[in-house]
Structures are given as structure tokens and as C-alpha cells.
Design a protein around this motif. Structure first.
Motif, short mmCIF file in Angstrom:
data_model
loop_
_atom_site.label_atom_id
_atom_site.label_comp_id
_atom_site.label_asym_id
_atom_site.label_seq_id
_atom_site.Cartn_x
_atom_site.Cartn_y
_atom_site.Cartn_z
N THR A 1 -173.88 -48.24 38.45
CA THR A 1 -172.77 -47.71 37.66
C THR A 1 -172.57 -46.22 37.90
OG1 THR A 1 -173.15 -49.37 35.95
CG2 THR A 1 -171.83 -47.45 35.34
N GLU A 2 -173.66 -45.46 37.86
CA GLU A 2 -173.54 -44.00 37.96
C GLU A 2 -173.26 -43.55 39.39
OE1 GLU A 2 -176.78 -41.97 36.18
OE2 GLU A 2 -176.34 -42.69 34.16
N GLU A 3 -173.97 -44.12 40.36
CA GLU A 3 -173.83 -43.64 41.74
C GLU A 3 -172.71 -44.32 42.50
OE1 GLU A 3 -177.29 -42.85 44.16
OE2 GLU A 3 -178.62 -43.06 42.42
N PHE A 4 -172.27 -45.47 42.01
CA PHE A 4 -171.29 -46.22 42.79
C PHE A 4 -170.09 -46.67 41.96
CE2 PHE A 4 -169.96 -49.19 46.13
CZ PHE A 4 -170.39 -48.53 47.27
N GLY A 5 -170.08 -46.29 40.68
CA GLY A 5 -169.03 -46.76 39.79
C GLY A 5 -167.63 -46.41 40.24
N ALA A 6 -167.43 -45.16 40.66
CA ALA A 6 -166.09 -44.73 41.09
C ALA A 6 -165.65 -45.50 42.33
CB ALA A 6 -166.09 -43.23 41.38
N HIS A 7 -166.57 -45.77 43.24
CA HIS A 7 -166.23 -46.53 44.44
C HIS A 7 -165.84 -47.96 44.09
CE1 HIS A 7 -167.29 -43.23 46.88
NE2 HIS A 7 -168.59 -43.41 46.91
N LEU A 8 -166.58 -48.57 43.14
CA LEU A 8 -166.24 -49.93 42.74
C LEU A 8 -164.82 -50.01 42.19
CD1 LEU A 8 -169.53 -51.23 41.06
CD2 LEU A 8 -168.47 -52.07 43.15
N GLU A 9 -164.46 -49.07 41.35
CA GLU A 9 -163.11 -49.06 40.79
C GLU A 9 -162.07 -48.97 41.90
OE1 GLU A 9 -162.65 -46.02 37.89
OE2 GLU A 9 -164.40 -46.65 36.71
N ASN A 10 -162.31 -48.12 42.89
CA ASN A 10 -161.34 -47.97 43.98
C ASN A 10 -161.30 -49.19 44.89
OD1 ASN A 10 -160.47 -45.42 43.18
ND2 ASN A 10 -162.08 -44.37 44.34
N HIS A 11 -162.44 -49.83 45.09
CA HIS A 11 -162.45 -51.05 45.90
C HIS A 11 -161.70 -52.18 45.19
CE1 HIS A 11 -165.83 -49.25 48.30
NE2 HIS A 11 -165.20 -49.91 49.25
N PHE A 12 -161.85 -52.25 43.88
CA PHE A 12 -161.13 -53.28 43.12
C PHE A 12 -159.62 -53.05 43.22
CE2 PHE A 12 -165.02 -53.59 40.11
CZ PHE A 12 -165.72 -54.28 41.09
N LYS A 13 -159.20 -51.78 43.30
CA LYS A 13 -157.77 -51.50 43.45
C LYS A 13 -157.28 -52.00 44.82
CE LYS A 13 -157.85 -47.28 40.61
NZ LYS A 13 -157.72 -45.80 40.64
N ARG A 14 -158.10 -51.82 45.83
CA ARG A 14 -157.68 -52.20 47.18
C ARG A 14 -157.82 -53.71 47.41
NH1 ARG A 14 -154.24 -51.21 49.09
NH2 ARG A 14 -154.57 -48.98 49.01
N VAL A 15 -158.93 -54.30 46.94
CA VAL A 15 -159.19 -55.73 47.13
C VAL A 15 -159.55 -56.32 45.76
CG1 VAL A 15 -160.47 -57.46 48.45
CG2 VAL A 15 -160.07 -55.21 49.44
N PRO A 16 -158.55 -56.71 44.97
CA PRO A 16 -158.80 -57.16 43.58
C PRO A 16 -159.78 -58.31 43.47
CG PRO A 16 -156.47 -56.73 43.91
CD PRO A 16 -157.11 -56.63 45.26
N VAL A 17 -159.87 -59.19 44.49
CA VAL A 17 -160.76 -60.34 44.40
C VAL A 17 -162.22 -59.92 44.29
CG1 VAL A 17 -161.10 -60.64 46.89
CG2 VAL A 17 -161.20 -62.63 45.37
N LEU A 18 -162.55 -58.70 44.72
CA LEU A 18 -163.94 -58.23 44.66
C LEU A 18 -164.43 -58.14 43.22
CD1 LEU A 18 -164.06 -55.40 47.37
CD2 LEU A 18 -164.96 -57.72 47.52
N GLU A 19 -163.52 -57.93 42.29
CA GLU A 19 -163.92 -57.80 40.90
C GLU A 19 -164.53 -59.10 40.37
OE1 GLU A 19 -162.19 -55.43 37.00
OE2 GLU A 19 -160.83 -56.06 38.59
N GLU A 20 -164.21 -60.20 41.05
CA GLU A 20 -164.72 -61.50 40.63
C GLU A 20 -166.00 -61.88 41.39
OE1 GLU A 20 -161.56 -64.24 41.29
OE2 GLU A 20 -160.06 -62.97 40.27
N CYS A 21 -166.40 -61.03 42.34
CA CYS A 21 -167.59 -61.33 43.15
C CYS A 21 -168.81 -60.61 42.60
CB CYS A 21 -167.37 -60.91 44.60
SG CYS A 21 -165.99 -61.74 45.40
N GLY A 22 -169.95 -61.16 42.85
CA GLY A 22 -171.18 -60.49 42.48
C GLY A 22 -171.67 -59.58 43.58
#
Length: 741
Positions: free
Chosen positions: A153-174
Motif C-alpha cells: 500500500t505505502e510503496e506501491f499504492g500510487a502505482h496501483l491506482e494508476n494501473h487500474f486507470k489504464r487497465v481496469p481489469v487489474l483491479e479484479e486480479c490478485g
């Protein structure tokens, strides 16, 4: 942009293949082997240390060549031998997602706006990016082949949010796995490749900024050639250690700040006139605050703050600022985020109302920068009245030898132009070449007063500020190669340089000189005169194409000399001018800029330096004196040139910035290396090398025989005119002081 040849490689298999290939060719590899010392001795002719061996935990290796490939530990290894390797360690991470349906055949994706990347890894995606708050890591001697625990969350949280914007299906992946390890980053996000200036035989191949696999083949080949033949085949200046100033590389705060900004801006658009905010105000001359108060907008070059252009005084008043100087670097506020400790050492308040930042933003486009008209006014002042340029950031070196002739012989062999048998008071513009005839330096050499005790000949070298560290290193290395016993002393910070140019330049100097009769100097001559009570070396030269003088003054007298020039010059309309104006003025005259339109992989003949090469002009035809690179250049001349540097102009509505394609009769024959807008001629100017499509000789007939020249700018082709002569004052009347033509 889709690149069909883009791809991925298995790092482990790649390393295994390289290791196997190296062993098959005789290499020996020692694992778990700690380097404890690198031995040197002062055996070179200039007294610089030279590598003699390496002590390790498994024994001693006698060698004259060491390559620092220690990656994030590169600075630690360099410190063993007194070499500053400007890189920092950072925690860098990526994560591998669980299976993502439907991704087979997906290309690698980089989103530069969101600063993230995605690449295919089996039936999943490896994702990562460049955050605004990377965690610095001090290399630990016993840490090797390990990874860090990572807080997702702390070291990668911002990247996760941006990846979800680019590839929304990632939000459903583990998340399948996380990878977080140490990586080395440098102040300009380029690797450091080449021989260290401090120690002969100590090479660096480190700081690859997460691009080690991608760049390894070319970097390895060029470094191997460098070690084997004394120089790389390609121009490596922008990777070499000498692209940095020693004053910068030994400053940890500068290295950290610059490396942080380069990391954060890794995916940022590279604009022609962008300027860094980090690492500023490291090297300033005596006029810095005085010029800042007059609206100077500074640019950074080799750690120096040099004048870029000048605001109108009213612009400072209306903006409510006393000056436009860069503020202390704020790390883009990255370390103020809630999950960082309040007392984080890099937690800096964001610079609000930062005038310099706003001005730089105004320059960042691919049309006309906001300073365009201001630069035009400075050009006009130089062409029609008189302008003063503060070029104190230029390199200033004194070359001397013992009582014998070594200094003269060394400078004559290192330089393409004739230095030998010059009288005191001569100044020579010259190139310096490598053994292949490639241009390594573009500078001036002045014969100054002999040593009063020994009678030995002394020389004063003035080198461009951006390449000063490289030029100093090249002169010293060349002296070693030639076996000359000389000393080369860097006095850059001890002297300032004010350059007055224009139709009224002589009148201004006459008004300020203690003895006006001393001002009568011929072109390419130098002498000591007194200005405002200070001894100043006046050199009648120009890089602007005007009648003018370089005034090399002691640093402690620079303010007095400048104020005298401005006071007496007021009656002649004197104005401050900056480097942007120099770029325009020199382009209008066709003068070269080393590292742009001329590089180490361009031969002196291809770049048009024959006029300063002994034995290559009618006037010097009988001069057979050797110089470094002469043999290669003579062979090239006999075979014919397969490319030549040419100047082109296009319609004034078309901005040129460099890298635009050159087309001859619809066929691509080169690209522009450098460009500027010619305010004096109201045309855009570009310089680039023209080659023959079939690899043949580029003859005069080939150049003249083109039915149409074009320059392609962002996919649009524009008619261009090839300019065989300078586009402004081609007969050099103004340099001679003839302003009546």
C-alpha cells in the motif's frame, strides 16, 4: 507509439548465456569474492595515479585496467581509489499480477502521463512505475542477491491506482508476487560508462537506472573498444564520467537531489529548453546576484548557473519577485505524504509561487518558447549596438612544462591547428582529435607570457563551459599518450570571463581601459590590459560574428570590470545578453557547438574543420607536423567523405529543435543535430550531416545537384534551402570592424 520489435527477456537465462559465452572465450569468474583495495601509482607523465592491481578476499590480481561494474555499490568501489561515482541506491519495485484473462499477444505498455509500465509475463502482467517518493538505500557491504520486504500500500499504492486507470481489469486480479530490490540511479538517468578522470585505467560501467539489460550490449561493446583501442567508436560523452563537474560528483546532496528528479521525471516529455529544478546554485560566479537582480533567468550547465536570457525589470516588479533564481529543491513534495514520518530528512514544503519554475514551464513546448522575443531583442543588441555576455562558466586552463619545450610540443601535437612557433600574444582557434580523427574538443589556445624564472613557454586554454571537464581530461590524457611532461592546471573558478560584442564594442573597451592605446588588438591576439584597476587578459575573438573582445578577469575583480562596462557602455546602448542569444548568433554564423553538431564520432573533415588543420589548407600545405588523428584524416581525405555537415534554413513559421529529418529529392539522407531561430535573417536554421543513400562519396556535385531539399518536422515536410556559406555576414566584414558594407 507501437514498437513491433519491443519485447521481454528472462534475466536469469540471459545472465547464464553471457556467463557461458565469456568462459568459452577465456574469462574467469570468481564468486563471493570481495574487493578490498585497488592499488595505484603515480606513473603517468601528468602525475595522475594509474591502476596497478586489485586486492581481493581470494588473492591479488596484477592489472593496469579495472572496470567498476558494481552497480548500486559502484560508488563504494570507486571510493577505494579516490574516484567519485555519482549514483545513489534506491528501492525499486514491480509486482506480478495473478492470471489476467485475454492478455496473450499484448505488447509492452508504457503510460508516460501516469508514469507506469506493464509488460507480459506468461499469462500475467508485471507492472511497475516511477513514484515521486522513492526510498533511498545506502548500500550494505554484506547485502547481495537479496530482496526487500515491501509494503504494497505505502510503496506501491500510487502505482496501483494508476494501473487500474489504464487497465481496469487489474483491479479484479490478485497479486501473485512482489519484487523489490536495490537499483542504482544517476543524476541524469543515464548510465556512467567510461574511464574515470581521476585515475588512469579505472573504468566505470554502472548506474544503469533499471535499463541494464536494454543498454548492456552497446555499453559493453563500446567500453571494451575504449579499453582496447583508447576510445569508443560511438560518441559516449553523454554517458562518460566527464559529463559531470567534480564539484558536483563529490557533493552527496547534489547527487541525491539530481538523481531524485531524474527518477521522478523518467517518463516526462523531454522538451528542448527544459531546465532542472534540483541541484541548482551549486556553482555561481561573482556576478550571480548582480545579474539576478537585473532579471537574469539562469540555465544550469556542468553545475554552473549561466545566464540564459533576461527579463525586463518591470516583469520582476509586476510579479512581486526580487529575482528569478531557482529555489531550494523541494523534492516535488513527495516526502510530505501521510505515510512518511513527519521528520523525514527529505520532507520539504512545496515551493509555492516559484517564479523560476513558472518561467521554465513557459519554455516547455515544441513551438516557440516564451523567451523567444526576449532572446530576439538580445540578438538585436549584439548585432546593432553592443552586448555583454557573462561566460565565466567557461573552462580556463593553464598549460606549462619544465624549462624544455614540452608544453609547446604537447599542445602542437594535441591540437589540429599550428601552436608551435607562435609568438607571445597569439590566440589560436583549434580542434583536438582522437586517433580516428574524431573531434574531441573545440576551444582556443593562447600563447601567453613565458615563465619569468625558467623561460618555459606557457599556454592559456579557454574551453566551452558545458564540456570543460571533458576538455581538461582530454588534454591530460593526450599528454600521457604522447609522453609529454606538462602540467595542466584548472583555474576556472579563479577567473571570470566577460565578452563584449557588437559594433560599439571597441568604443566601450576604450572607455574603460586604464590605457586606451592598449585596446588596439588584431584578430586572434591577446594581451594583458588594465580595466577598472584590475589586470585583465583581453582576447580579440568572437563566437557571435561581431567585432568584440573576451575579457578574462580575476574573480575578485569581476564585479568592478562588469560595472565599469555597464556604466561607460550605457552611452552606446549596452545590454545584458544570455546563452540563448549566443546560440542564435553562432548559428547565424555557422559556428560549431561541440557535443551537438560536432561529436567525437564526427571526423574533423566531415565537420568542416579543415581550415584549422595544419597541412589541410593551401596556406599550410607544406606543414607536415604530426597531430593526433592526422593519419586517419589523411586517409579519409584521400578516400572521400561519405557525409558532410550542412546548414539548412526553412520558413520562419517552422520551429526547428534538432532531430528533424533531412531529405534530398524525397530520400532521407540525415537528420538535424542542432537548430535555432535566426532572428537576424528571420529564418529557422538547422545543422545536420548529409550522407549518400548508397554510402558513396558526398561530393560538391552531389550537394549542388539536388532538385529539392526538405526538412521533415513532426511528420510534415517543408522546403529547405541548403546554405553553403554563413547565412549572416558571409564575408566576415563585421568581425574585421567593417560596418559600412
Amino acid at each position: 507509439l507501437y514498437s513491433p520489435n519491443d519485447g521481454t527477456i528472462d534475466p536469469s537465462g540471459w545472465v547464464s548465456a553471457l556467463t557461458k559465452g565469456a568462459k568459452m572465450r577465456g574469462a574467469k569468474i570468481f564468486e563471493n569474492c570481495r574487493v578490498t583495495a585497488v592499488d595505484t601509482e603515480a606513473t603517468t607523465s601528468t602525475g595522475k595515479p594509474k591502476v596497478t592491481g586489485v586486492a581481493t578476499s581470494q588473492g591479488y590480481i596484477k592489472t593496469n585496467t579495472v572496470v567498476d561494474c558494481a552497480g548500486v555499490w559502484g560508488a563504494n568501489l570507486g571510493s577505494l581509489v579516490g574516484v567519485d561515482v555519482p549514483l545513489v541506491g534506491m528501492r525499486h519495485a514491480y509486482i506480478v499480477m495473478d492470471k489476467v484473462p485475454g492478455i496473450q499477444g499484448l505488447p509492452n505498455i508504457r503510460d508516460h502521463d501516469l508514469s507506469v509500465y506493464l509488460k507480459l509475463q506468461g499469462d500475467s502482467l508485471a507492472i511497475g512505475g516511477y513514484e515521486v517518493d522513492p526510498i533511498f538505500w545506502n548500500p550494505e557491504p554484506d547485502f547481495a542477491f537479496g530482496l526487500f520486504e515491501m509494503d504494497l500500500t505505502e510503496e506501491f499504492g500510487a502505482h496501483l491506482e494508476n494501473h487500474f486507470k489504464r487497465v481496469p481489469v487489474l483491479e479484479e486480479c490478485g497479486v501473485k508476487s512482489t519484487v523489490c530490490g536495490p537499483e542504482s540511479f544517476t543524476p541524469d538517468h543515464k548510465p556512467i560508462v567510461g574511464e574515470a578522470p581521476e585515475v588512469s585505467g579505472f573504468f566505470i560501467n554502472a548506474g544503469f537506472n533499471s535499463a541494464g539489460i536494454m543498454l548492456s550490449g552497446g555499453a559493453g561493446r563500446e567500453l571494451a573498444t575504449w579499453i582496447d583501442e583508447g576510445r569508443s567508436t560511438m560518441d559516449m560523452y553523454h554517458y562518460a564520467p566527464t559529463r559531470f563537474a567534480p564539484e558536483a560528483t563529490r557533493d552527496p546532496e547534489w547527487v541525491n537531489a539530481k538523481s531524485h528528479e531524474a527518477y521522478v521525471k523518467n517518463y516526462a516529455v523531454v522538451y528542448p529548453h527544459d531546465q532542472p529544478l534540483a541541484g541548482r546554485n551549486l556553482r555561481t560566479d561573482a556576478l550571480h546576484s548582480l545579474l539576478a537582480a537585473q532579471g537574469c533567468v539562469f540555465e544550469e550547465k556542468l553545475g554552473w548557473e549561466r545566464p540564459g536570457w533576461f527579463l525586463e525589470p518591470s516583469e520582476l516588479t509586476s510579479s512581486g519577485h526580487a529575482d528569478a533564481v531557482p529555489k531550494e529543491y523541494d523534492y516535488y513534495g513527495g516526502y510530505l505524504q501521510s505515510y512518511h514520518e513527519e521528520d523525514h530528512p527529505l520532507a520539504r514544503p512545496v515551493n509555492e509561487d516559484h517564479l523560476y519554475h513558472r518561467l521554465v514551464d513557459g519554455e516547455c513546448n515544441f513551438t516557440w518558447p516564451a523567451s523567444h522575443e526576449k532572446v530576439g531583442r538580445e540578438v538585436d543588441a549584439c548585432r546593432n549596438r553592443v552586448a555583454v555576455f557573462n561566460q565565466s562558466y567557461f573552462g580556463k586552463f593553464f598549460v606549462a612544462g619544465p624549462a624544455g619545450p614540452d608544453a609547446e610540443a604537447a599542445m602542437d601535437w594535441i591540437s589540429t591547428a599550428q601552436i608551435a612557433d607562435r609568438p607571445v600574444g597569439d590566440t589560436v582557434y583549434t580542434a583536438m582529435c582522437n586517433h580516428r580523427g574524431g573531434v574531441e574538443c573545440d576551444l582556443t589556445v593562447s600563447r601567453i607570457e613565458d615563465d619569468p624564472t625558467t623561460g618555459a613557454k606557457n599556454y592559456y586554454v579557454a574551453a566551452g563551459g558545458g564540456s570543460a571537464a571533458h576538455d581538461l581530461d582530454w588534454i591530460r590524457r593526450s599528454a600521457e599518450v604522447g609522453g609529454f611532461d606538462i602540467s595542466v592546471t584548472d583555474r576556472t573558478a579563479d577567473f571570470g570571463l566577460l565578452n563584449i560584442q557588437g559594433p560599439k564594442a571597441k568604443e566601450v573597451l576604450l572607455a574603460v581601459a586604464d590605457s586606451p592605446e592598449e585596446v588596439d588588438l588584431g584578430f586572434s591576439k591577446n594581451k594583458l590590459i588594465k580595466v577598472a584597476g584590475h589586470e585583465v587578459r583581453a582576447i580579440r575573438l568572437t563566437f557571435m560574428g561581431e567585432y568584440g573582445f573576451e575579457l578574462h578577469a580575476p574573480a575578485e575583480g569581476l564585479v568592478d570590470v562588469y560595472q565599469a562596462l555597464m556604466k561607460e557602455g550605457a552611452q552606446f546602448g549596452i545590454e545584458n545578453s544570455g546563452y540563448r542569444a549566443i546560440d542564435v548568433l553562432s548559428a547565424e554564423k555557422g559556428y560549431r557547438h561541440w557535443s551537438e553538431d560536432v561529436r567525437a564520432d564526427d571526423s574533423a573533415l566531415e565537420a568542416g574543420y579543415a581550415f584549422v588543420m595544419k597541412g589541410f589548407t593551401k596556406a599550410t600545405k607544406g606543414n607536415s607536423a604530426p597531430f593526433q588523428g592526422r593519419e586517419a584524416l589523411e586517409k579519409q581525405k584521400a578516400a572521400g567523405l561519405t557525409r558532410k555537415l550542412q546548414c539548412f534554413t526553412v520558413d520562419p513559421s517552422v520551429p526547428l529543435h534538432g532531430s528533424e529529418l533531412i531529405l534530398r529529392d524525397g530520400v532521407i539522407v540525415g537528420y538535424l543535430r542542432r537548430a535555432a531561430f535566426g532572428h537576424s535573417i528571420n529564418r529557422s536554421i538547422g545543422f545536420g550531416y548529409v550522407a549518400h543513400p548508397d554510402g558513396g562519396v558526398v561530393s560538391v556535385d552531389y550537394l549542388k545537384g539536388a532538385e529539392q531539399w526538405e526538412i521533415e518536422v513532426m511528420g510534415v515536410r517543408y522546403p529547405a534551402k541548403r546554405e553553403p556559406k554563413a547565412v549572416f555576414d558571409p564575408k566576415n566584414d563585421r568581425i574585421k570592424g567593417n560596418y559600412t558594407v
